[in-house]
Design a protein around this motif. Structure first.
Motif, PDB file in Angstrom:
ATOM      1  N   ILE A  85      -4.179  -9.012   2.701  1.00  0.00           N
ATOM      2  CA  ILE A  85      -3.869  -9.372   4.091  1.00  0.00           C
ATOM      3  C   ILE A  85      -4.816 -10.453   4.584  1.00  0.00           C
ATOM      4  O   ILE A  85      -4.395 -11.425   5.206  1.00  0.00           O
ATOM      5  CB  ILE A  85      -3.985  -8.150   5.013  1.00  0.00           C
ATOM      6  CG1 ILE A  85      -3.010  -7.074   4.578  1.00  0.00           C
ATOM      7  CG2 ILE A  85      -3.698  -8.535   6.439  1.00  0.00           C
ATOM      8  CD1 ILE A  85      -2.980  -5.928   5.528  1.00  0.00           C
ATOM      9  N   ALA A  86      -6.126 -10.284   4.307  1.00  0.00           N
ATOM     10  CA  ALA A  86      -7.084 -11.265   4.804  1.00  0.00           C
ATOM     11  C   ALA A  86      -6.743 -12.650   4.256  1.00  0.00           C
ATOM     12  O   ALA A  86      -6.720 -13.641   4.989  1.00  0.00           O
ATOM     13  CB  ALA A  86      -8.502 -10.854   4.404  1.00  0.00           C
ATOM     14  N   GLY A 129      -5.182  -4.109  -0.730  1.00  0.00           N
ATOM     15  CA  GLY A 129      -4.324  -4.480   0.397  1.00  0.00           C
ATOM     16  C   GLY A 129      -5.074  -5.251   1.455  1.00  0.00           C
ATOM     17  O   GLY A 129      -4.576  -6.242   1.999  1.00  0.00           O
ATOM     18  N   VAL A 130      -6.316  -4.823   1.747  1.00  0.00           N
ATOM     19  CA  VAL A 130      -7.106  -5.530   2.761  1.00  0.00           C
ATOM     20  C   VAL A 130      -7.382  -6.956   2.305  1.00  0.00           C
ATOM     21  O   VAL A 130      -7.270  -7.910   3.071  1.00  0.00           O
ATOM     22  CB  VAL A 130      -8.421  -4.777   3.036  1.00  0.00           C
ATOM     23  CG1 VAL A 130      -9.300  -5.582   3.969  1.00  0.00           C
ATOM     24  CG2 VAL A 130      -8.128  -3.428   3.655  1.00  0.00           C
ATOM     25  N   GLN A 131      -7.726  -7.112   1.020  1.00  0.00           N
ATOM     26  CA  GLN A 131      -7.978  -8.465   0.503  1.00  0.00           C
ATOM     27  C   GLN A 131      -6.724  -9.331   0.632  1.00  0.00           C
ATOM     28  O   GLN A 131      -6.786 -10.489   1.049  1.00  0.00           O
ATOM     29  CB  GLN A 131      -8.387  -8.396  -0.966  1.00  0.00           C
ATOM     30  CG  GLN A 131      -9.718  -7.723  -1.179  1.00  0.00           C
ATOM     31  CD  GLN A 131      -9.984  -7.420  -2.630  1.00  0.00           C
ATOM     32  OE1 GLN A 131      -9.079  -7.497  -3.453  1.00  0.00           O
ATOM     33  NE2 GLN A 131     -11.208  -7.067  -2.947  1.00  0.00           N
ATOM     34  N   LEU A 143      -5.569   0.440  -1.268  1.00  0.00           N
ATOM     35  CA  LEU A 143      -5.869   0.050   0.112  1.00  0.00           C
ATOM     36  C   LEU A 143      -6.853  -1.101   0.137  1.00  0.00           C
ATOM     37  O   LEU A 143      -6.700  -2.050   0.905  1.00  0.00           O
ATOM     38  CB  LEU A 143      -6.457   1.245   0.858  1.00  0.00           C
ATOM     39  CG  LEU A 143      -5.420   2.175   1.487  1.00  0.00           C
ATOM     40  CD1 LEU A 143      -6.103   3.413   2.023  1.00  0.00           C
ATOM     41  CD2 LEU A 143      -4.703   1.460   2.611  1.00  0.00           C
ATOM     42  N   ARG A 144      -7.860  -1.037  -0.732  1.00  0.00           N
ATOM     43  CA  ARG A 144      -8.846  -2.113  -0.741  1.00  0.00           C
ATOM     44  C   ARG A 144      -8.186  -3.424  -1.166  1.00  0.00           C
ATOM     45  O   ARG A 144      -8.410  -4.471  -0.550  1.00  0.00           O
ATOM     46  CB  ARG A 144      -9.988  -1.765  -1.682  1.00  0.00           C
ATOM     47  CG  ARG A 144     -11.162  -2.713  -1.532  1.00  0.00           C
ATOM     48  CD  ARG A 144     -11.993  -2.715  -2.776  1.00  0.00           C
ATOM     49  NE  ARG A 144     -12.708  -1.470  -2.990  1.00  0.00           N
ATOM     50  CZ  ARG A 144     -13.883  -1.211  -2.438  1.00  0.00           C
ATOM     51  NH1 ARG A 144     -14.437  -2.085  -1.649  1.00  0.00           N
ATOM     52  NH2 ARG A 144     -14.495  -0.082  -2.689  1.00  0.00           N
ATOM     53  N   ILE A 173       0.828  -1.203   0.000  1.00  0.00           N
ATOM     54  CA  ILE A 173       0.000   0.000   0.000  1.00  0.00           C
ATOM     55  C   ILE A 173       0.862   1.253   0.000  1.00  0.00           C
ATOM     56  O   ILE A 173       0.373   2.345   0.267  1.00  0.00           O
ATOM     57  CB  ILE A 173      -0.958   0.019   1.209  1.00  0.00           C
ATOM     58  CG1 ILE A 173      -0.161  -0.085   2.504  1.00  0.00           C
ATOM     59  CG2 ILE A 173      -1.977  -1.077   1.111  1.00  0.00           C
ATOM     60  CD1 ILE A 173      -0.939   0.428   3.684  1.00  0.00           C
ATOM     61  N   GLY A 206      -3.821   5.372  -1.813  1.00  0.00           N
ATOM     62  CA  GLY A 206      -4.834   5.357  -2.874  1.00  0.00           C
ATOM     63  C   GLY A 206      -5.926   4.371  -2.497  1.00  0.00           C
ATOM     64  O   GLY A 206      -5.636   3.307  -1.940  1.00  0.00           O
ATOM     65  N   ALA A 207      -7.177   4.732  -2.813  1.00  0.00           N
ATOM     66  CA  ALA A 207      -8.316   3.943  -2.349  1.00  0.00           C
ATOM     67  C   ALA A 207      -8.279   2.518  -2.905  1.00  0.00           C
ATOM     68  O   ALA A 207      -8.427   1.542  -2.177  1.00  0.00           O
ATOM     69  CB  ALA A 207      -9.613   4.642  -2.760  1.00  0.00           C
ATOM     70  N   GLN A 208      -8.054   2.387  -4.222  1.00  0.00           N
ATOM     71  CA  GLN A 208      -8.041   1.059  -4.842  1.00  0.00           C
ATOM     72  C   GLN A 208      -6.967   0.178  -4.234  1.00  0.00           C
ATOM     73  O   GLN A 208      -7.156  -1.009  -3.985  1.00  0.00           O
ATOM     74  CB  GLN A 208      -7.785   1.191  -6.347  1.00  0.00           C
ATOM     75  CG  GLN A 208      -8.970   1.675  -7.133  1.00  0.00           C
ATOM     76  CD  GLN A 208     -10.183   0.811  -6.885  1.00  0.00           C
ATOM     77  OE1 GLN A 208     -10.095  -0.400  -6.882  1.00  0.00           O
ATOM     78  NE2 GLN A 208     -11.312   1.434  -6.634  1.00  0.00           N
ATOM     79  N   ASN A 255      -4.899  -9.251  -8.445  1.00  0.00           N
ATOM     80  CA  ASN A 255      -5.287  -7.930  -7.964  1.00  0.00           C
ATOM     81  C   ASN A 255      -4.163  -7.268  -7.169  1.00  0.00           C
ATOM     82  O   ASN A 255      -3.884  -6.085  -7.326  1.00  0.00           O
ATOM     83  CB  ASN A 255      -6.545  -8.054  -7.107  1.00  0.00           C
ATOM     84  CG  ASN A 255      -7.386  -6.807  -7.179  1.00  0.00           C
ATOM     85  OD1 ASN A 255      -7.247  -6.022  -8.116  1.00  0.00           O
ATOM     86  ND2 ASN A 255      -8.230  -6.601  -6.192  1.00  0.00           N
TER      87      ASN A 255
END
Lengths: 118, 502
Positions: free
Chosen positions: B163-164, B159-161, B156-157, B148, B152-154, B233
């Motif tokens: 990490i999960a 990034g969350v995927q 970060l999103r 990240i 940037g919004a895209q 992604n």
């Protein structure tokens, strides 16, 4: 005791997996925490279950419990705690910058990449 | 060489911490120290590579605790080879990041970069299964930060995927390790190899469960279908140089498969038999097909390269899944090649997207600055990753085809050859949209500063590919020696001073 521990691990894993498959960040993070609790208990049990025995040398002890799994579980707890903190921060950042806490791709992205919109 | 074995882990750890603590506000100092540390890492890695090719596996006992009670680091040919590859790639990626100013677009790039290297080097060196988990986490937590980088919004999103997905993988890793420990009572890899070979028949089922769980974890790391969903992604959204560095992260999964399934569960193990090869081979074939289809259908350049990386992991795992010394030597050669080829393409994709108004491959846009040069670089990178002559991808695929004669040959050969054609078509389509169909109107003389360092890095990676091709003979001899060492685990076990080794 074996049945209790085994069903606790199983229940927590099931609940964790169910929550991870949700689409919002909060249930996913809670689910990940449930999974890490389950695995911590599982690691603990992998050194065999004993009651009231010391893990370190003791001249009066009648037997010992496995100290290694306790060290392993400690490491696992520290790491999973840190990782949970990271994902909470990241999810918060994503929520604040996109205004949505969905964990999957938003409908407009999928439309853009050729997938079907909702 | 005793104490030098730990240096690839300690050096980035110290420099990374130093950068965070002492020079967080001074980008120039960060660059100097970061680059100097990576140069030193490369020098150490090369010295270790020379040492490992002359000596049998060497063990570093942390705290001088004897195995299996303490944690050990083991330097053998495979570990040294992966270290050298990582250090070379890291240096070029870092040069590129400095040259394009990516490292200035967010904070702590150089510190995270060093911690990432620490994790990767540690994962290659460690001789303890639980320690492998710890180094996986080190490299993952640094990769979360790098992924990240610059926000940037895209991103970060994505990034969350990422990490999960990886947290689930880490949990699975712990389940696998705990199962392994409950059966064998040890986590030292050499000791595991001894124990797994002499396991009572009643425990065989548990051992198989542990082996399959670990295989799933490494399949997540190595982006094997159906566990590859995190990769396209993540790699498409991460900053260009970071994706290029991540090209070696999927190889950590491949390395772990090679290490664990030749040392602890070699094909001759009574309890497991050919179970893992039977699981890996179909997954690898499907991975290759999915990657090739992804290349053909990708909507953006970064995604195209990400799917090419998935396809190359498929090819790599096909060679690994054969579990013969010849195929493993071919796999190692292809691993060197595909890491460099994927990395160079990620860097070129970044050069293109930085100059182009959009990342989309659906419509042509005006010509970009330095179009001719970048088009030539893209052409070379595409040839390399698609496996066309004259670059090393062709030799790598040829070696893999040659090694997979015998049972299943028709399926493997047709899959590899047809997907190569599909990948060539995908890259040809992308190249023509990007470079040919761009309007004749030359790009307005744009204000981008010349980025000599960035081009030096790209050329150096391509030179690495060319060197792999020209010196294919000596390199292949080295790979054969490495594979032979992998399939003679007695040396590895003996280095740990455990019974059962030599």
């Amino acid at each position: 005791m074996e049945a209790l521990i085994a069903s606790a691990v199983g229940l927590m894993t099931a609940a964790g997996i169910y929550l991870i498959l949700r689409l919002r960040t909060f249930p996913v993070i809670v689910g990940l925490s449930m999974l890490t609790y389950a695995v911590n208990v599982f690691i603990f049990a992998s050194g065999r279950l004993t009651v009231g025995l010391p893990p370190i040398l003791d001249s009066t002890a009648s037997g010992y419990t496995d100290p290694l799994t306790q060290a392993l579980v400690l490491t696992a707890i520290v790491i999973s705690f840190g990782m949970t903190a990271v994902i909470v921060m990241m999810a918060l950042g994503a929520f604040l910058s996109t205004g949505s806490d969905r964990i999957d791709d938003a409908a407009e992205d999928r439309a853009e990449t050729g997938g079907r919109a909702e | 060489m005793t104490h030098w074995i730990i240096a690839p882990v300690v050096l980035p750890a110290i420099i990374g911490a130093l950068i965070v603590l002492a020079m967080r506000r001074d980008l120039l100092l960060q660059r100097i120290f970061g680059l100097a540390a990576t140069v030193a890492l490369l020098a150490i890695a090369l010295a270790l590579l020379v040492a490992s090719s002359r000596n049998p596996p060497e063990v570093y006992f942390l705290g001088d605790w004897p195995a299996p009670f303490g944690i050990v680091m083991v330097l053998d040919r495979l570990a040294a080879l992966m270290l050298a590859l990582t250090a070379f790639l890291a240096l070029m990626v870092q040069l590129y990041a400095v040259g394009t100013g990516w490292d200035a677009r967010g904070r702590h790039f150089h510190a995270l970069f060093q911690f990432q290297l620490m994790g990767i080097c540690g994962a290659f060196l460690t001789g303890d299964a639980f320690n492998l988990f710890v180094f996986f986490e080190v490299l993952l937590i640094a990769s979360y930060g790098l992924m990240i980088h610059s926000g940037g919004a895209q991103r970060l999103r994505a990034g969350v995927q990422y990490i999960a997905y990886n947290l689930v993988g880490s949990t699975l890793f712990l389940f696998g390790l705990a199962t392994l420990y409950s059966v064998t009572g040890t986590l030292n890899m050499a000791d595991l190899a001894v124990k797994a070979a002499t396991l009572p028949a009643g425990d065989a089922a548990l051992l198989r469960v542990a082996g399959v769980l670990l295989l799933l974890v490494f399949a997540i790391k190595g982006a094997l279908v159906p566990l590859h969903f995190w990769l396209p992604n993540t790699y498409a959204q991460a900053p260009g140089p970071v994706s290029a560095l991540f090209a070696v992260m999927t190889k950590v999964g491949a390395y772990a498969v090679l290490r664990i399934y030749t040392l602890i569960f070699p094909p001759g193990t009574e309890a497991t038999g050919t179970l893992f090869a039977d699981l890996l081979m179909p997954a690898a074939l499907v991975t290759l097909v999915v990657g090739a289809i992804g290349v053909l259908g990708a909507s953006s350049l970064a995604r195209l390269v990400a799917f090419a990386a998935v396809a190359s992991m498929g090819t790599l795992f096909i060679a690994i899944a054969a579990f013969t010394p010849q195929a493993t030597a071919a796999a190692l050669y292809y691993m060197l090649h595909s890491t460099l080829a994927a990395a160079v393409l990620f860097l070129i994709a970044d050069l293109v997207t930085a100059r182009r108004a959009g990342d989309s491959l659906h419509h042509a846009l005006p010509a970009i600055a330095q179009q001719g040069l970048i088009a030539a670089l893209f052409f070379a990178g595409a040839i390399a990753i698609a496996g066309m002559p004259p670059l090393s991808g062709f030799l790598g695929k040829l070696l893999i085809l040659d090694a997979s004669r015998g049972a299943g040959m028709a399926l493997i050969w047709s899959t590899i050859l047809i997907t190569s054609l599909v990948i060539i078509m995908g890259f040809a389509r992308a190249g023509s949209v990007l470079f040919w169909k761009s309007h004749a109107s030359p790009a307005e003389p744009d204000a981008r500063p010349a980025e000599p360092l960035a081009f030096v890095a790209v050329f150096a990676l391509l030179a690495g590919l060319a060197a792999l091709t020209i010196f294919a003979g000596p390199v292949m001899e080295m790979m054969q020696a490495t594979a032979a060492q992998l399939y003679a685990p007695a040396g590895y076990i003996g280095a740990n001073a455990l019974p059962g080794g030599v």
